[in-house]
Design an enzyme around this catalytic site. Structure first.
Site, PDB file in Angstrom:
ATOM      1  N   HIS A 226       9.552   2.131  -3.105  1.00 37.85           N
ATOM      2  CA  HIS A 226       8.516   1.472  -2.312  1.00 37.85           C
ATOM      3  C   HIS A 226       7.128   1.956  -2.745  1.00 37.85           C
ATOM      4  O   HIS A 226       6.242   1.152  -3.067  1.00 37.85           O
ATOM      5  CB  HIS A 226       8.753   1.764  -0.825  1.00 37.85           C
ATOM      6  CG  HIS A 226       7.778   1.102   0.087  1.00 37.85           C
ATOM      7  ND1 HIS A 226       8.030  -0.101   0.700  1.00 37.85           N
ATOM      8  CD2 HIS A 226       6.525   1.454   0.484  1.00 37.85           C
ATOM      9  CE1 HIS A 226       6.983  -0.452   1.430  1.00 37.85           C
ATOM     10  NE2 HIS A 226       6.051   0.481   1.320  1.00 37.85           N
ATOM     11  N   GLU A 227       6.952   3.261  -2.770  1.00 37.21           N
ATOM     12  CA  GLU A 227       5.635   3.807  -3.134  1.00 37.21           C
ATOM     13  C   GLU A 227       5.316   3.517  -4.598  1.00 37.21           C
ATOM     14  O   GLU A 227       4.164   3.299  -4.954  1.00 37.21           O
ATOM     15  CB  GLU A 227       5.568   5.304  -2.836  1.00 37.21           C
ATOM     16  CG  GLU A 227       5.776   5.681  -1.363  1.00 37.21           C
ATOM     17  CD  GLU A 227       4.901   4.898  -0.370  1.00 37.21           C
ATOM     18  OE1 GLU A 227       3.776   4.507  -0.746  1.00 37.21           O
ATOM     19  OE2 GLU A 227       5.355   4.659   0.775  1.00 37.21           O
TER      20      GLU A 227
ATOM     21  N   HIS B 244       3.720   0.159  -4.723  1.00 37.01           N
ATOM     22  CA  HIS B 244       2.287   0.240  -4.403  1.00 37.01           C
ATOM     23  C   HIS B 244       1.516   0.776  -5.618  1.00 37.01           C
ATOM     24  O   HIS B 244       0.450   0.280  -5.976  1.00 37.01           O
ATOM     25  CB  HIS B 244       2.055   1.194  -3.225  1.00 37.01           C
ATOM     26  CG  HIS B 244       2.361   0.594  -1.879  1.00 37.01           C
ATOM     27  ND1 HIS B 244       1.732  -0.540  -1.416  1.00 37.01           N
ATOM     28  CD2 HIS B 244       3.198   0.994  -0.880  1.00 37.01           C
ATOM     29  CE1 HIS B 244       2.196  -0.815  -0.183  1.00 37.01           C
ATOM     30  NE2 HIS B 244       3.078   0.095   0.153  1.00 37.01           N
TER      31      HIS B 244
ATOM     32  N   GLU C 253       1.492  -4.686   0.262  1.00 36.75           N
ATOM     33  CA  GLU C 253       2.860  -4.497   0.735  1.00 36.75           C
ATOM     34  C   GLU C 253       3.828  -5.430   0.000  1.00 36.75           C
ATOM     35  O   GLU C 253       5.000  -5.097  -0.168  1.00 36.75           O
ATOM     36  CB  GLU C 253       2.901  -4.716   2.251  1.00 36.75           C
ATOM     37  CG  GLU C 253       4.126  -4.163   2.947  1.00 36.75           C
ATOM     38  CD  GLU C 253       4.267  -2.639   2.920  1.00 36.75           C
ATOM     39  OE1 GLU C 253       3.303  -1.934   2.535  1.00 36.75           O
ATOM     40  OE2 GLU C 253       5.351  -2.158   3.259  1.00 36.75           O
TER      41      GLU C 253
HETATM   42 ZN    ZN Z   1       4.066   0.178   2.020  1.00 42.07          ZN
END
Ligand code: ZN
Length: 501
Positions: A262-263, A266, A292
């Site tokens: 997830h990170e 980003h 996101e």
């Molecule tokens: Zn996030």
């Protein structure tokens, strides 16, 4: 002599530099700072934030903005002028006294929230919530809105988004999600999630996470990965210095693995922003929702896909030969895609996650309109929760006290998480049209074609296009829930279908 435009751009960069210094202070505080550094750090952070705010709202900034034509220069300059004018105007409409009151009230409220959550005592937090709602309502009135007060707050995180635009989408999403959940609940073919809660030694998880971040395209010569209680991604030096964090649970593999993906998502966005325009809106993300969409795409659409694990399952089992003994790729794929109603948002699966957001947006709107008294939040929360999930939180700690956002005076942020899921699905449908062999590419361990597509279509533009404009440019359609509904229906119907043995 620099031109007025050059002078403005240099000023904007200084504001960006000050903010990035603030980011570095915050990163250090969350990773390596000794606990007693907190007093000095609070002062340092407040000074830097104050300087950045002063520079943005200064009369000189207004004069420079007044003297340049928004249509002057190339698209990059135009983006910088347009977006700086937007932040300047928004900031100038809010009196300093109100900004200070919100900062002070949230510092006190955060402490009260930590205690209230620990003791499961919503009544102790309610007066603080009431104060913050009243202050944010005042803020909304200063900023201005056309529909309802919530619009003014939403606009801070998702520029251009309104309740009128979002509410019908969210209602449609709720309907489809609840229908799909009913079918999943009725299926006797449940994945065995026990395989994910076996023992996964931390040193092995660290190797896995580093390798998976690299597999997605994270470049450790322009970034770092560290450990924090709450994972995040931060940008210190444009696309030359982007840092992510994660946390490890030895008895639950998905926390670190999918948290890292997830990170990394980003981070890949930040790493794809144009280095030559760093510290300006031309090298900043469009919105939190678009940000996101990038994290969710890599975490869920790629990281929870069968194709990705075709390429990486061997490596995974080699790292955990005992814990994953006898586990097949199919077992693992189904386990990481389990769908189960649960109380805590941050632990929710890909499908039920959006229901947690729909609930929060409903309550936030009612609070801001004055239709819901802060003291009545627990009852409203539990009532709506039961309607959405069919279960009722056993305590406020697992209900309306679980998130930090309200204690910080942050309202209007939650919808960006669901927007991220919707944007991600729509982008992902488009990339599959543009790159028809994407599943094969992913199954061969190649993520570069997808990353290149995202860079070309999304990352390199910085804030040139608004979210609504970007999604239409890239996919040819305005934002819709249909791509997400199609994706979720296909995936979860298959995960919950009878398995061939
Ligand atoms: Zn996030």
């Amino acid at each position: 002599m620099p031109t007025t435009l050059e002078e403005l751009v240099e000023r904007v960069k200084d504001i960006g530099r000050l903010r990035s210094i603030g980011q570095l202070l915050e990163w250090d505080q969350d990773t390596y700072m000794p606990p007693r550094g907190v007093t000095a750090r609070a002062q340092q952070a407040a000074l830097i934030a104050g300087l950045a705010h002063e520079k943005l709202t200064a009369a000189e900034t207004g004069a420079l903005l007044g003297a340049v034509d928004v249509n002057e220069g190339d698209p990059v300059r135009q983006t910088i002028v347009r977006e700086t004018r937007r932040s300047f105007e928004r900031a100038s409409r809010v009196p300093n006294e109100l900004v200070k009151s919100i900062a002070e009230a949230s510092a006190v409220a955060k402490d009260a929230w930590v205690r209230a959550r620990k003791e499961d005592d919503f009544a102790a937090f309610a007066p603080h919530l009431a104060t913050l709602v009243a202050l944010k309502r005042r803020l909304a009135d200063h900023v201005g809105f056309q529909g309802e007060p919530y619009d003014a707050l939403l606009d801070e995180f998702e520029p251009g988004a309104t309740v009128a635009g979002l509410a019908p989408l969210f209602a449609e999403l709720e309907r489809h999600t609840r229908e799909l959940l009913r079918r999943i609940a009725a299926s006797p073919h449940k994945p065995d999630v026990g395989i994910l809660t076996r023992h996964f030694p931390r040193t092995q998880q660290e190797k896995l996470c580093r390798s998976m971040a690299e597999a997605l395209g994270f470049d450790f010569s322009s970034g770092r990965a560290d450990v924090t209680v709450h994972p995040f991604c931060t940008t210190i030096g444009g696309s030359g210095d982007v840092r992510i964090t994660t946390r490890y649970h030895e008895d639950f593999l998905p926390a670190a693995l999918f948290g890292t993906m997830h990170e990394t998502g980003h981070a890949l966005y930040e790493l794809g922003l144009p280095f030559e325009h760093m510290f300006t809106p031309a090298a900043e993300a469009v919105s939190l929702g678009i940000h996101e969409s990038q994290s969710r795409m890599w975490e869920n659409f790629v990281g929870r896909s069968r194709a990705f694990w075709v390429a990486h399952f061997k490596e995974l089992t080699a790292l955990f030969p005992e814990s994953l003994e006898g586990v097949t790729l199919e077992d693992f794929y189904r386990a990481i895609n389990v769908v189960r109603p649960s109380f805590i948002r941050v632990e929710a699966d890909e499908l039920t996650y959006n229901l947690h957001i729909i609930l929060r947006m409903d309550l936030e709107r009612r609070l801001l309109r004055g239709d819901l008294k802060p003291a009545d939040v627990p009852g409203a929360w539990n009532g709506r929760f039961s309607q959405l999930f069919g279960i009722v939180p056993p305590s406020d700690r697992e209900g309306c006290l679980q998130d930090i956002h309200w204690s910080l005076g942050i309202f209007g942020y939650f919808p960006t998480y669901t927007l991220g899921n919707l944007y991600a699905a729509q982008f992902f449908e488009q990339v599959q049209r543009d790159l028809p062999d994407l599943p094969d590419t992913l199954a061969a361990g190649q993520t570069r074609p997808l990353l290149d597509w995202l860079r070309e279509k999304i990352h390199r533009h910085g804030q040139r296009y608004r979210a609504a404009e970007l999604i239409e440019r890239v996919t040819g359609e305005p934002l819709s829930v249909q791509p997400f509904v199609r994706y979720a229906t296909r995936k979860f119907s298959e995960v919950y279908a009878p398995q061939a043995s």
